[in-house]
Design an enzyme around this catalytic site. Structure first.
Site, PDB file in Angstrom:
ATOM      1  N   CYS A   1       0.829  -1.217   0.000  1.00  0.00           N
ATOM      2  CA  CYS A   1       0.000   0.000   0.000  1.00  0.00           C
ATOM      3  C   CYS A   1       0.860   1.263   0.000  1.00  0.00           C
ATOM      4  O   CYS A   1       1.807   1.388   0.777  1.00  0.00           O
ATOM      5  CB  CYS A   1      -0.926   0.002   1.195  1.00  0.00           C
ATOM      6  SG  CYS A   1      -2.133  -1.330   1.167  1.00  0.00           S
TER       7      CYS A   1
ATOM      8  N   SER B   1      -5.611   0.433  11.227  1.00  0.00           N
ATOM      9  CA  SER B   1      -4.776   0.408  10.039  1.00  0.00           C
ATOM     10  C   SER B   1      -3.866   1.622  10.032  1.00  0.00           C
ATOM     11  O   SER B   1      -4.203   2.677  10.586  1.00  0.00           O
ATOM     12  CB  SER B   1      -5.663   0.429   8.787  1.00  0.00           C
ATOM     13  OG  SER B   1      -4.919   0.740   7.641  1.00  0.00           O
TER      14      SER B   1
END
Length: 583
Positions: free
Chosen positions: A204, A480
């Site tokens: 990511c 997260s």
């Protein structure tokens, strides 16, 4: 006639000689020759090359190619590579589902499996290719247990997607889901964003957990500096992998072991890098776990001390503007090290695995003219780091609050209590959360979840509802690295172990006071004690299989949520269904 068994062993075969040398090892050699190894191959130091390749995510998708380059570098430098594979679980794919419970558990499985293969096949050295979130700390944990020459190599960040003239990452997709649920984005627009947000291989793109931990291992010194910085699909990545293979042979010959690199000073450098870049709060969990594996003294409170003195010098998503690719193009992690070193915040004499000190790496940074990603430490984005440790009557064992990306240091409001992430997500989607609320998600801790799920689905939905600046969220689960807003996680003791968060009731007034470093509920100790005396632990969600096994063995989040029987046997860690507040 020359005796084929009379050649002296290479001195670098400190371990593998027991597997390959002598007449009594003929059976082992016969099997290895079936694989394709020759006598000449087996006379050299054997270096394991671990990958976490699988087809369930882009994060590790380039590792087969990179492993081939690492192996080529090992051969050029005079070693023999042996490649093996282990697993990974994608946080981004499993987020918001039952599958997310597997993510943190996978860290232990990955560490265990790397350790087992390396011990079972007596490698002299080890290179671990890592990508998605848990693979990075897991590989370092395995290296710590083995303490053989080796390091990790980050397979690189994904390039940002491009949507409507701006760079986008997976974070934008999750937040767009929230906007769609709130009726602020059409299904067609959401689909068009989904189609371009993740354009290829790589982890990511924002400074989420993968890039946070990739940064941390550079400052920890357990990766050759500058090689992991290179994005997954950048032209120089394959050459970097080959260079890593050459370095692996060098550290094996010199017997440079993880215990010589991962010292208390190195851990403080890594924590400083997490704080100074506004990194993921998961860095706390993973750095504690790494320290525990080597027996280096480190507590959750050390993160607060270090973060308080460390300015944020990198303008990175989710709190800032730029991606990991932008960071690389600006000058990479060496540039961050330069600024933190100039501020006197690093142990610059700490050695890294390639033989340089961190100070040498920092002084050699090359800054791209006009870059805006890294700012001078004397003109920081924020004067103190991106996280803090809270205690108080709701978190006597500690909790972690993320400070990057928002300015709120205090929130007081009524508790909205949910016993799972799923229940909370449904409430957010139905518009049942209002400004001022304190969202409480419990029974999602290491044992209670089990697996300590991340709450990105919920936090992104709150962003989509435009509530991220007006509500707070507390949980014994995790967040997260893509999360932003006033969020407190890792609450210890967790609800499943009778932590005070289990005593909360709907409407109780909860206060988050960052300046005071407190997370508290406006209840007396007597009332909390009364409620807990009447509390009964919920039935475990799983009674068999890996989830059940993990729940019975995992330590508190404040101890890194590790499953280390040696440390537990010494009474150093708290765990198990009987653990009480303070454990």
């Amino acid at each position: 006639m020359t005796d084929p068994y009379s050649q002296p062993s290479d001195p670098a075969k400190r371990i593998s000689s027991r597997l390959t040398d002598g007449t009594d090892r003929a059976g082992a050699r016969a099997m290895l020759k079936a694989v394709g190894f020759s006598d000449q191959d087996l006379s050299k130091p054997i270096i394991g090359v671990s990958t976490t390749w699988l087809e369930t995510m882009p994060c590790n998708l380039n590792q087969r190619e990179l492993a081939a380059q690492v192996k080529a570098g090992i051969r050029v430098a005079g070693g023999t590579p042996m490649e093996f594979n282990t697993i990974s679980v994608s946080d981004g794919v499993s987020m918001g589902t039952e599958g997310m419970r597997a993510s943190l558990i996978s860290r232990e499985v990955i560490a265990d499996s790397i350790e087992l293969v390396a011990r079972g096949h007596l490698f002299d050295g080890l290179v671990c290719l890592v990508g998605c979130d848990k693979t990075i700390p897991a590989a370092v944990m395995a290296l710590c247990r083995l303490d053989i020459p080796g390091f990790v190599l980050y397979s690189g960040s994904i390039a940002p997607g491009r949507w409507r003239g701006k760079d986008v990452t997976l974070q934008d997709v999750f937040e767009a889901v929230g906007r769609h649920a709130a009726g602020k984005l059409s299904a067609e627009d959401l689909h068009s964003l989904e189609n371009v947000a993740c354009p290829g291989a790589g982890a990511c793109g924002g400074h989420f957990t993968a890039n946070t931990m990739a940064t941390a291992v550079e400052f920890l010194g357990i990766t050759p500096a500058g090689l992991g910085d290179i994005p997954a699909t950048a032209p120089g990545k394959k050459a970097a992998a080959e260079q890593a293979g050459k370095v692996a042979v060098e550290v094996t010959r010199k017997n440079v072991r993880p215990s010589q690199i991962i010292t208390r000073a190195a851990l403080e450098n890594a924590i400083t890098s997490v704080a100074g870049t506004g990194g993921s709060t998961n860095g706390v969990l993973h750095m504690l776990a790494i320290a525990r594996e080597l027996g280096v003294e480190l507590s959750i409170d050390d993160f607060d001390v270090i973060a308080a003195r460390t300015p944020i010098v990198a303008d990175l998503k989710p709190g800032g503007r730029f991606t990991a690719v932008d960071m690389y193009e600006a000058g990479g992690m060496a540039l961050v090290a330069r600024e933190l070193d100039r501020a006197g915040l690093l142990h610059s004499d700490a050695l890294t695995v390639d033989g340089r000190t961190l100070g040498e790496i920092a002084s050699g940074a090359r800054e791209t003219a006009g870059q805006e990603v890294v700012v001078p430490a004397n003109r920081p984005l924020k004067k103190s780091g991106g996280l803090a440790i809270l205690r108080g009557n709701l978190a006597p064992g500690g909790a972690v609050v993320k400070l990057a990306g928002h300015e709120r240091l205090f929130h007081r409001g009524p508790a909205r209590v949910f016993d799972s992430e799923d229940d909370c997500f449904e409430a957010v989607k139905k518009g049942l959360i209002v400004r001022g609320d304190v969202v409480v998600i419990r029974y999602e801790g290491p044992a209670g979840g089990p697996g300590m799920r991340e709450m990105l689905a919920v936090t992104a939905a709150l962003v989509g509802e435009d509530l991220d600046e007006s509500v707070a969220l507390i949980t014994d689960g995790r967040f997260s690295g893509a999360t932003h807003g006033l969020m407190v996680g890792h609450i210890a003791p967790e609800a499943a172990h009778g932590g005070p968060i289990a005593a909360l009731e709907e409407g109780d007034i909860v206060e988050i006071d960052v300046d005071a470093r407190e997370l508290r509920v406006n209840l007396s100790d007597e009332e909390i004690g009364k409620r807990l005396a009447e509390w009964n632990p919920p039935a475990p969600r799983y009674t068999s299989g890996v989830f059940a096994k993990y729940a019975l063995s995992v330590a508190s989040a404040s101890e890194g949520a590790i499953t280390n029987p040696g440390a537990m046997a010494k009474g150093e860690l708290s765990r198990g269904p009987g653990a009480r507040p303070g454990g």
